[in-house]
Design an enzyme around this catalytic site. Structure first.
Site, PDB file in Angstrom:
ATOM      1  N   ASP A   1       0.846  -1.191   0.000  1.00 52.85           N
ATOM      2  CA  ASP A   1       0.000   0.000   0.000  1.00 52.85           C
ATOM      3  C   ASP A   1       0.887   1.248   0.000  1.00 52.85           C
ATOM      4  O   ASP A   1       1.855   1.331   0.770  1.00 52.85           O
ATOM      5  CB  ASP A   1      -0.901  -0.019   1.244  1.00 52.85           C
ATOM      6  CG  ASP A   1      -1.924   1.097   1.225  1.00 52.85           C
ATOM      7  OD1 ASP A   1      -3.112   0.797   1.002  1.00 52.85           O
ATOM      8  OD2 ASP A   1      -1.533   2.270   1.431  1.00 52.85           O
TER       9      ASP A   1
ATOM     10  N   GLU B   1      -5.037   2.190  -4.288  1.00 55.30           N
ATOM     11  CA  GLU B   1      -3.570   2.285  -4.356  1.00 55.30           C
ATOM     12  C   GLU B   1      -2.928   1.119  -3.595  1.00 55.30           C
ATOM     13  O   GLU B   1      -1.848   1.242  -3.059  1.00 55.30           O
ATOM     14  CB  GLU B   1      -3.070   3.642  -3.839  1.00 55.30           C
ATOM     15  CG  GLU B   1      -3.929   4.292  -2.802  1.00 55.30           C
ATOM     16  CD  GLU B   1      -3.697   3.716  -1.399  1.00 55.30           C
ATOM     17  OE1 GLU B   1      -4.579   2.933  -0.978  1.00 55.30           O
ATOM     18  OE2 GLU B   1      -2.686   4.023  -0.773  1.00 55.30           O
TER      19      GLU B   1
HETATM   20  P1  GH3 Z   1      -1.861   5.402   4.275  1.00 59.12           P
HETATM   21  O1  GH3 Z   1      -0.410   5.694   4.384  1.00 59.12           O
HETATM   22  O2  GH3 Z   1      -2.460   5.122   5.592  1.00 59.12           O
HETATM   23  O3  GH3 Z   1      -2.125   4.278   3.329  1.00 59.12           O
HETATM   24  O4  GH3 Z   1      -2.540   6.704   3.733  1.00 59.12           O
HETATM   25  P2  GH3 Z   1      -3.198   6.961   2.330  1.00 59.12           P
HETATM   26  O5  GH3 Z   1      -3.370   8.415   2.165  1.00 59.12           O
HETATM   27  O6  GH3 Z   1      -2.407   6.290   1.278  1.00 59.12           O
HETATM   28  O7  GH3 Z   1      -4.544   6.161   2.448  1.00 59.12           O
HETATM   29  P3  GH3 Z   1      -6.066   6.544   2.248  1.00 59.12           P
HETATM   30  O8  GH3 Z   1      -6.778   5.237   2.239  1.00 59.12           O
HETATM   31  O9  GH3 Z   1      -6.511   7.574   3.231  1.00 59.12           O
HETATM   32  O10 GH3 Z   1      -6.116   7.176   0.800  1.00 59.12           O
HETATM   33  C1  GH3 Z   1      -6.068   6.463  -0.365  1.00 59.12           C
HETATM   34  C2  GH3 Z   1      -6.466   7.400  -1.476  1.00 59.12           C
HETATM   35  O11 GH3 Z   1      -6.204   6.841  -2.748  1.00 59.12           O
HETATM   36  C3  GH3 Z   1      -7.931   7.745  -1.467  1.00 59.12           C
HETATM   37  C4  GH3 Z   1      -8.381   7.587  -2.899  1.00 59.12           C
HETATM   38  O12 GH3 Z   1      -9.087   8.694  -3.338  1.00 59.12           O
HETATM   39  C5  GH3 Z   1      -7.073   7.478  -3.653  1.00 59.12           C
HETATM   40  N1  GH3 Z   1      -7.144   6.694  -4.895  1.00 59.12           N
HETATM   41  C6  GH3 Z   1      -7.590   5.434  -5.057  1.00 59.12           C
HETATM   42  N2  GH3 Z   1      -7.475   5.050  -6.347  1.00 59.12           N
HETATM   43  C7  GH3 Z   1      -6.931   6.097  -7.021  1.00 59.12           C
HETATM   44  C8  GH3 Z   1      -6.558   6.314  -8.389  1.00 59.12           C
HETATM   45  O13 GH3 Z   1      -6.712   5.459  -9.267  1.00 59.12           O
HETATM   46  N3  GH3 Z   1      -6.005   7.515  -8.698  1.00 59.12           N
HETATM   47  C9  GH3 Z   1      -5.823   8.477  -7.754  1.00 59.12           C
HETATM   48  N4  GH3 Z   1      -5.263   9.610  -8.151  1.00 59.12           N
HETATM   49  N5  GH3 Z   1      -6.190   8.302  -6.482  1.00 59.12           N
HETATM   50  C10 GH3 Z   1      -6.733   7.144  -6.093  1.00 59.12           C
HETATM   51 MG    MG Z   2      -2.176   4.183   1.260  1.00 60.11          MG
HETATM   52 MG    MG Z   3      -4.988   2.001   0.838  1.00 62.23          MG
END
Ligand code: GH3
Ligand code: MG
Ligand code: MG
Length: 352
Positions: free
Chosen positions: A227, A270
């Site tokens: 992650d 992600e």
């Molecule tokens: P942590 O270190 O705890 O993993 O923090 P984080 O910010 O990585 O985790 P969090 O789950 O709060 O955020 C993940 C974000 O990823 C939220 C979501 O909008 C974003 N995301 C998911 N898929 C995609 C994508 O395909 N493109 C983009 N730009 N963002 C994405």
């Molecule tokens: Mg993350």
């Molecule tokens: Mg995540």
């Protein structure tokens, strides 16, 4: 027996021989078709096509130009070519919209280079084929569109290809063209187009298959969950497009770091997962640390700004005693990933 009778008998015998030859060829083509349709995996299929041509035509050299990527309109010489001595640093590439490709698309023939040079005058792409220096060029088509070019060189018996051999090669080519089309569609349906990693469903299926294989053959099997750390910050600070760039870069690094037999997938958002067949926990931890390190040292560029990206990783190994379902292996790797997050991120953790 009169002379007439004798001539008739010889003719009948020759015809019989021809028919037997045709039946043999058709049987061979059915076998080739079975072989080419038994796999959807690109690399296995390519090898199968090239070895079929080499075996049936007694060739020393064979190669194949294929579309470079799923969303790329450029044909490149596949790295599994056989026998040709070519430069590893050169990408032998022919644009998909070039006059040469359009010409081959509309002509169902096998060409020698002199024939091709005579028939086809426009375009500089012939230089790429010249660099490979094949004896014969065989276009491949799926649904009427070009999807590859086979290049064949140097025969064991040194003889030129006769007409019936060329016809036979065209039959092989039409089977190979359909097989490539099927493999391409399968690849398209199982790939996440943004990261070019496998989709979630493919990951789940692969893990079930590998678990069964590991059980049956008493082999180790490990799983990595990855992650991106504070990924939301990239989106919030630089916009979603930057987030996408980070995601694509991380995916590419993971894929480059892992082995061919590992199944690298986008688990969701992600988060990514890697199924590692024939891998003990000890080796999986080495691989995970390599992935973590390679991402840490890479500098992802976004509009001239260097971004530093880190990931947290969780690793688990399949335990036949404990894991009745694949979800048990995933759950353990997930909990290990959570430990990495809790202990400060940018690290690898495992749970037995
Ligand atoms: P942590 O270190 O705890 O993993 O923090 P984080 O910010 O990585 O985790 P969090 O789950 O709060 O955020 C993940 C974000 O990823 C939220 C979501 O909008 C974003 N995301 C998911 N898929 C995609 C994508 O395909 N493109 C983009 N730009 N963002 C994405
Ligand atoms: Mg993350
Ligand atoms: Mg995540």
């Amino acid at each position: 027996m009169t002379q007439e009778d004798q001539t008739w008998e010889i003719q009948t015998f020759q015809e019989l021989e021809q028919y037997e030859r045709k039946i043999f060829d058709l049987k061979q083509l059915i076998e080739i078709s079975k072989g080419l349709n038994s796999t959807l995996e690109y690399n296995v299929l390519i090898d199968s096509i090239l070895l079929t041509c080499m075996g049936h035509m007694q060739l020393i050299k064979a190669g194949i130009f294929l579309l470079k990527g799923l969303d790329d309109n450029c044909f490149v010489l596949h790295r599994n070519y056989k026998g040709f001595e070519l430069s590893h640093s050169v990408e032998y590439a022919i644009a998909g919209d070039s006059p040469l490709i359009r010409y081959l698309e509309t002509h169902t023939f096998c060409f020698t280079m002199p024939e091709l040079r005579k028939e086809f005058s426009g375009g500089s792409e012939l230089a790429i084929l010249d660099a490979v220096d094949p004896l014969l060029v065989v276009p491949l088509k799926g649904k009427g569109r070009m999807n590859g070019i086979i290049v064949l060189g140097e025969r064991i018996n040194q003889l030129p290809f006769n007409e019936s051999e060329k016809e036979y090669l065209l039959n092989i080519a039409s089977l190979a063209g359909i097989a490539i089309q099927n493999a391409y569609l399968y690849e398209l349906a199982t790939t996440d187009m943004m990261t070019k990693l496998k989709i979630h469903h493919f990951f789940q299926t692969a893990l079930i298959e590998e678990k069964e294989r590991a059980l049956k053959n008493r082999l180790p099997l490990s799983l990595m969950m990855i992650d991106i750390d504070h990924f939301k910050n990239f989106n919030d600070t630089y916009g979603h497009q930057c987030g996408d760039i980070v995601l694509k870069n991380v995916a590419a690094i993971i894929k480059d770091t892992c082995r061919q037999i590992d199944v690298v997938a986008r688990y969701g958002g992600e988060e990514m997962s890697v199924v590692m067949p024939r891998t003990t926990m000890e080796d999986a931890l080495i691989a995970a640390e390599r992935v973590r390190r390679n991402i840490e040292i890479a500098r992802v560029k976004n509009r001239g700004i260097d971004l530093s990206v880190t990931v947290s990783v969780g690793v688990s190994q399949f335990d036949p005693e404990k894991d009745k379902e694949t979800r048990d292996i995933i759950e353990r790797a997930d909990r290990a990933l959570y430990l990495s997050k809790q202990n400060g991120r940018n690290r690898v953790s495992f749970l037995e």
